[in-house]
Design a protein around this motif. Structure first.
Motif, PDB file in Angstrom:
ATOM      1  N   ASN A  68       0.825  -1.207   0.000  1.00 24.80           N
ATOM      2  CA  ASN A  68       0.000   0.000   0.000  1.00 24.80           C
ATOM      3  C   ASN A  68       0.862   1.261   0.000  1.00 24.80           C
ATOM      4  O   ASN A  68       0.462   2.311  -0.503  1.00 24.80           O
ATOM      5  CB  ASN A  68      -0.917   0.015   1.224  1.00 24.80           C
ATOM      6  CG  ASN A  68      -2.088  -0.940   1.087  1.00 24.80           C
ATOM      7  OD1 ASN A  68      -2.535  -1.214  -0.025  1.00 24.80           O
ATOM      8  ND2 ASN A  68      -2.584  -1.443   2.201  1.00 24.80           N
ATOM      9  N   THR A  69       2.058   1.141   0.573  1.00 27.04           N
ATOM     10  CA  THR A  69       2.987   2.271   0.586  1.00 27.04           C
ATOM     11  C   THR A  69       3.306   2.728  -0.834  1.00 27.04           C
ATOM     12  O   THR A  69       3.366   3.931  -1.118  1.00 27.04           O
ATOM     13  CB  THR A  69       4.297   1.866   1.291  1.00 27.04           C
ATOM     14  OG1 THR A  69       3.992   1.437   2.611  1.00 27.04           O
ATOM     15  CG2 THR A  69       5.273   3.030   1.341  1.00 27.04           C
ATOM     16  N   VAL A  70       3.504   1.778  -1.733  1.00 26.41           N
ATOM     17  CA  VAL A  70       3.800   2.123  -3.125  1.00 26.41           C
ATOM     18  C   VAL A  70       2.640   2.891  -3.741  1.00 26.41           C
ATOM     19  O   VAL A  70       2.846   3.911  -4.406  1.00 26.41           O
ATOM     20  CB  VAL A  70       4.108   0.854  -3.949  1.00 26.41           C
ATOM     21  CG1 VAL A  70       4.312   1.212  -5.419  1.00 26.41           C
ATOM     22  CG2 VAL A  70       5.339   0.150  -3.409  1.00 26.41           C
ATOM     23  N   SER A  71       1.422   2.428  -3.511  1.00 29.10           N
ATOM     24  CA  SER A  71       0.250   3.086  -4.081  1.00 29.10           C
ATOM     25  C   SER A  71       0.161   4.540  -3.637  1.00 29.10           C
ATOM     26  O   SER A  71      -0.124   5.440  -4.446  1.00 29.10           O
ATOM     27  CB  SER A  71      -1.028   2.341  -3.678  1.00 29.10           C
ATOM     28  OG  SER A  71      -1.009   1.009  -4.123  1.00 29.10           O
ATOM     29  N   VAL A  72       0.409   4.779  -2.343  1.00 28.90           N
ATOM     30  CA  VAL A  72       0.351   6.144  -1.823  1.00 28.90           C
ATOM     31  C   VAL A  72       1.426   7.008  -2.465  1.00 28.90           C
ATOM     32  O   VAL A  72       1.175   8.153  -2.867  1.00 28.90           O
ATOM     33  CB  VAL A  72       0.509   6.134  -0.290  1.00 28.90           C
ATOM     34  CG1 VAL A  72       0.620   7.557   0.244  1.00 28.90           C
ATOM     35  CG2 VAL A  72      -0.674   5.439   0.363  1.00 28.90           C
ATOM     36  N   HIS A  73       2.639   6.487  -2.598  1.00 28.73           N
ATOM     37  CA  HIS A  73       3.735   7.268  -3.182  1.00 28.73           C
ATOM     38  C   HIS A  73       3.543   7.488  -4.680  1.00 28.73           C
ATOM     39  O   HIS A  73       3.953   8.530  -5.213  1.00 28.73           O
ATOM     40  CB  HIS A  73       5.077   6.593  -2.894  1.00 28.73           C
ATOM     41  CG  HIS A  73       5.554   6.823  -1.492  1.00 28.73           C
ATOM     42  ND1 HIS A  73       4.931   6.287  -0.397  1.00 28.73           N
ATOM     43  CD2 HIS A  73       6.600   7.552  -1.012  1.00 28.73           C
ATOM     44  CE1 HIS A  73       5.557   6.669   0.694  1.00 28.73           C
ATOM     45  NE2 HIS A  73       6.584   7.430   0.356  1.00 28.73           N
ATOM     46  N   ILE A  74       2.917   6.544  -5.358  1.00 29.00           N
ATOM     47  CA  ILE A  74       2.576   6.747  -6.772  1.00 29.00           C
ATOM     48  C   ILE A  74       1.630   7.941  -6.906  1.00 29.00           C
ATOM     49  O   ILE A  74       1.806   8.798  -7.785  1.00 29.00           O
ATOM     50  CB  ILE A  74       1.915   5.486  -7.372  1.00 29.00           C
ATOM     51  CG1 ILE A  74       2.927   4.338  -7.483  1.00 29.00           C
ATOM     52  CG2 ILE A  74       1.287   5.785  -8.733  1.00 29.00           C
ATOM     53  CD1 ILE A  74       4.008   4.537  -8.515  1.00 29.00           C
TER      54      ILE A  74
END
Length: 237
Positions: free
Chosen positions: A198-204
């Motif tokens: 989910n961290t990746v999704s937020v940073h995207i």
């Protein structure tokens, strides 16, 4: 490592003393303390801070509310301290500009390990810059200047937190390639990091908010359904 400046923002004296003692034992000399959101901003305005350990619950406000204000004046690496453990709380921390989080109660050595892991990644990046791999990646609407550590959108330098910049830089170095969330976590956060996909999704999303005309309809950083993400030139969809 000892040259990094660290700000501890927490109103619990026991936690502050515990963290300060651990950091000094690890060799850090530049340690600043703030017990309120107001005091934290005052320190950041006067000192160059590299890492901020930020409690979510402060006497004069929330760390989640403070984080965007910090991001207006600093690109420091922000680690949230929180007693909240729901996915929504964690994602809120990332969405407001945080880079990492630790849940209470915690072992101070865990925070020390995360700080050292971040500094190792940062240091390895600095070595790479000295080896003549520095580049400017020009996508027309935006430019990523690796050497200066800057994101330039329409000729204006845009504030960009460390992990957001490093993720965007990774995409720039590997354009037109599909990257899964797991691959991005390993490449940008490292195997010693304690974050989920989910961290990746937020940073995207945070990247898109900076480089896209319409973040909800991206032209550059595209989602490849079921596979991951890829960065393309605006006319290469």
């Amino acid at each position: 490592m000892e040259t990094a400046s660290i700000l501890i923002v927490d109103d619990e004296n026991a936690i502050v003393k515990m963290l300060e003692l651990m950091l000094k034992k690890e060799g850090f000399q530049k340690i600043f303390i703030a017990h309120t959101a107001h005091d934290a901003l005052s320190v950041i305005e006067k000192q160059k801070i590299d890492i901020i350990i930020l409690d979510v619950m402060l006497p004069d406000g929330s760390g989640f509310d403070l984080c965007p204000k910090i991001r207006q004046i600093s690109s420091a690496y922000i680690i949230f301290l929180t007693a909240k453990v729901s996915d929504l709380d964690v994602l809120t921390g990332f969405a407001t500009g945080g880079d990492d989080y630790v849940t209470k109660p915690f072992n101070p050595l865990e925070i020390g390990a995360r700080i050292k892991a971040y500094l190792r990644r940062k240091s390895s990046g600095a070595v790479e810059l000295t080896n003549f791999h520095t580049k400017r990646y020009d996508f027309g609407r935006f430019i990523v200047d690796e050497g200066a550590g800057e994101l330039i959108v329409n000729d204006e330098v845009i504030a960009c937190p460390t992990q957001v910049f490093l993720l965007l830089l990774y995409f720039c170095k590997h354009p037109n390639m599909v990257h899964s969330k797991a691959k991005l976590l390993d490449a940008v956060w490292g195997v010693d990091h304690f974050v989920d996909e989910n961290t990746v999704s937020v940073h995207i999303r945070r990247i898109r908010e900076r480089i896209e005309k319409d973040p909800s309809h991206p032209e550059f950083l595209l989602t490849v359904r079921g596979l991951g993400y890829k960065l393309v030139k605006g006319n290469e969809r």
